[in-house]
Design a protein around this motif. Structure first.
Motif, PDB file in Angstrom:
ATOM      1  N   PRO A  75      57.465  -9.555 -17.380  1.00  0.00           N
ATOM      2  CA  PRO A  75      56.751  -8.945 -16.256  1.00  0.00           C
ATOM      3  C   PRO A  75      56.326 -10.057 -15.369  1.00  0.00           C
ATOM      4  N   GLY A  76      56.402 -10.252 -14.020  1.00  0.00           N
ATOM      5  CA  GLY A  76      55.821 -11.302 -13.397  1.00  0.00           C
ATOM      6  C   GLY A  76      55.421 -10.626 -12.101  1.00  0.00           C
ATOM      7  N   THR A  77      54.266 -11.249 -11.204  1.00  0.00           N
ATOM      8  CA  THR A  77      53.906 -10.864  -9.932  1.00  0.00           C
ATOM      9  C   THR A  77      54.107 -11.926  -9.246  1.00  0.00           C
ATOM     10  N   ASN A  78      54.072 -11.696  -7.853  1.00  0.00           N
ATOM     11  CA  ASN A  78      54.012 -12.625  -6.632  1.00  0.00           C
ATOM     12  C   ASN A  78      53.836 -11.821  -5.368  1.00  0.00           C
ATOM     13  N   ALA A  79      53.962 -12.328  -4.426  1.00  0.00           N
ATOM     14  CA  ALA A  79      53.709 -11.874  -3.185  1.00  0.00           C
ATOM     15  C   ALA A  79      54.396 -10.538  -2.666  1.00  0.00           C
ATOM     16  N   LEU A  80      55.568 -10.295  -3.490  1.00  0.00           N
ATOM     17  CA  LEU A  80      56.466  -8.970  -3.431  1.00  0.00           C
ATOM     18  C   LEU A  80      56.003  -7.847  -4.521  1.00  0.00           C
ATOM     19  N   GLY A  81      55.049  -8.205  -5.306  1.00  0.00           N
ATOM     20  CA  GLY A  81      54.500  -7.255  -6.158  1.00  0.00           C
ATOM     21  C   GLY A  81      55.103  -7.531  -7.546  1.00  0.00           C
ATOM     22  N   ALA A  82      54.798  -6.397  -8.533  1.00  0.00           N
ATOM     23  CA  ALA A  82      55.107  -6.758  -9.753  1.00  0.00           C
ATOM     24  C   ALA A  82      56.803  -6.466  -9.670  1.00  0.00           C
ATOM     25  N   GLN A  83      57.314  -7.568 -10.863  1.00  0.00           N
ATOM     26  CA  GLN A  83      58.969  -7.576 -11.075  1.00  0.00           C
ATOM     27  C   GLN A  83      59.053  -8.186 -12.363  1.00  0.00           C
ATOM     28  N   LEU A  84      60.318  -8.043 -12.733  1.00  0.00           N
ATOM     29  CA  LEU A  84      60.613  -9.083 -13.730  1.00  0.00           C
ATOM     30  C   LEU A  84      61.200 -10.304 -13.302  1.00  0.00           C
ATOM     31  N   VAL A  85      60.982 -11.216 -14.135  1.00  0.00           N
ATOM     32  CA  VAL A  85      61.186 -12.806 -13.785  1.00  0.00           C
ATOM     33  C   VAL A  85      61.590 -13.467 -15.033  1.00  0.00           C
ATOM     34  N   ASP A  86      62.266 -14.581 -14.831  1.00  0.00           N
ATOM     35  CA  ASP A  86      62.579 -15.374 -15.755  1.00  0.00           C
ATOM     36  C   ASP A  86      61.423 -15.902 -16.462  1.00  0.00           C
ATOM     37  N   GLY A  87      60.945 -15.898 -17.609  1.00  0.00           N
ATOM     38  CA  GLY A  87      59.984 -16.435 -18.249  1.00  0.00           C
ATOM     39  C   GLY A  87      60.200 -17.926 -19.084  1.00  0.00           C
ATOM     40  N   GLY A  88      61.629 -18.279 -19.223  1.00  0.00           N
ATOM     41  CA  GLY A  88      61.772 -19.560 -19.958  1.00  0.00           C
ATOM     42  C   GLY A  88      61.882 -19.352 -21.324  1.00  0.00           C
ATOM     43  N   PRO A  89      61.607 -20.545 -22.077  1.00  0.00           N
ATOM     44  CA  PRO A  89      61.771 -20.395 -23.365  1.00  0.00           C
ATOM     45  C   PRO A  89      60.354 -20.015 -24.094  1.00  0.00           C
ATOM     46  N   THR A  90      60.679 -19.001 -25.057  1.00  0.00           N
ATOM     47  CA  THR A  90      59.264 -18.332 -25.807  1.00  0.00           C
ATOM     48  C   THR A  90      59.439 -18.464 -27.323  1.00  0.00           C
ATOM     49  N   ARG A  91      58.525 -18.311 -27.961  1.00  0.00           N
ATOM     50  CA  ARG A  91      58.575 -18.415 -29.487  1.00  0.00           C
ATOM     51  C   ARG A  91      57.794 -17.211 -30.056  1.00  0.00           C
ATOM     52  N   HIS A  92      58.343 -16.504 -30.947  1.00  0.00           N
ATOM     53  CA  HIS A  92      57.353 -15.392 -31.723  1.00  0.00           C
ATOM     54  C   HIS A  92      57.361 -15.672 -32.929  1.00  0.00           C
ATOM     55  N   LEU A  93      56.312 -15.786 -33.770  1.00  0.00           N
ATOM     56  CA  LEU A  93      56.051 -16.060 -35.091  1.00  0.00           C
ATOM     57  C   LEU A  93      55.315 -15.010 -35.695  1.00  0.00           C
ATOM     58  N   GLY A  94      55.899 -14.106 -36.616  1.00  0.00           N
ATOM     59  CA  GLY A  94      55.082 -13.192 -37.121  1.00  0.00           C
ATOM     60  C   GLY A  94      55.355 -12.641 -38.561  1.00  0.00           C
ATOM     61  N   VAL A  95      54.868 -11.703 -38.965  1.00  0.00           N
ATOM     62  CA  VAL A  95      55.032 -11.087 -40.380  1.00  0.00           C
ATOM     63  C   VAL A  95      54.692  -9.505 -40.048  1.00  0.00           C
TER      64      VAL A  95
END
Length: 190
Positions: A75-95
């Motif tokens: 989810p991202g925001t800009n002058a056009l409001g809330a929208q879906l955007v490219d977030g780029g690389p992410t990492r999720h570490l968990g158990v």
């Protein structure tokens, strides 16, 4: 690709999974009326865990995981409001872990009564880019669930569930102060 080693009541497992979502159109449009595109979402996911069932009425599981997104749509925001955007690389570490006790089976009741608990710890962060090291929005560090399931042999049943999520951010900048729109800021535990 996955592998399981052991017996039905005690085994270890591992998996390597490739994730992909096709490109799509965001929920926002440019001032000229054209849709804003969102790139494909791709990831490589690893898991390693074990499951045990020492009796017919107790079972448990614990799994460690790593999710590596080359691009995660966020989810991202800009002058056009809330929208879906490219977030780029992410990492999720968990158990994550789970345990279930079949109280009805243990006490030889004629109905199913199960008590269960689940716990997840996950640190989901941006890797590189303008938000490097920030937590992903709407990704709490911890989630706890507990449930009571009851089912009569005739098929009538019900469930009571308790869920708790730790605080999480509503935006990619990890803004602590909230705004009136709810698009920015820290969402408290609930």
């Amino acid at each position: 690709v996955g592998i399981i080693y052991g017996k039905r009541d005690a085994h270890v497992f591992a998996g390597l999974h490739m994730g992909w979502s096709p490109p799509r159109v965001s929920s926002a449009y440019t001032p000229l009326g054209t849709a804003l595109p969102v790139s494909p979402e791709t990831s490589v996911n690893y898991e390693l865990g074990t499951r045990v069932a020492p009796t017919k009425w107790v079972r448990g599981e614990i799994t460690g995981f790593i999710l590596l997104f080359q691009n995660q749509v966020v989810p991202g925001t800009n002058a056009l409001g809330a929208q879906l955007v490219d977030g780029g690389p992410t990492r999720h570490l968990g158990v994550e872990s789970a345990a279930t006790v079949g109280v009805g089976k243990a006490l030889k009741w004629p109905l199913i009564v199960d008590v269960g608990a689940r716990y997840t710890f996950q640190r989901a962060t941006f890797v590189g880019g303008p938000y490097d090291g920030n937590l992903l929005s709407y990704a709490p560090l911890q989630i706890v669930n507990a449930n009571l399931d009851v089912e009569h042999p005739i098929g009538v049943g019900g469930q009571v569930t308790y869920s708790h999520l730790t605080s999480q951010f509503a935006d990619s900048s990890d803004t602590r102060a909230t705004d009136a729109t709810g698009q920015y800021g820290l969402i408290p535990p609930h």
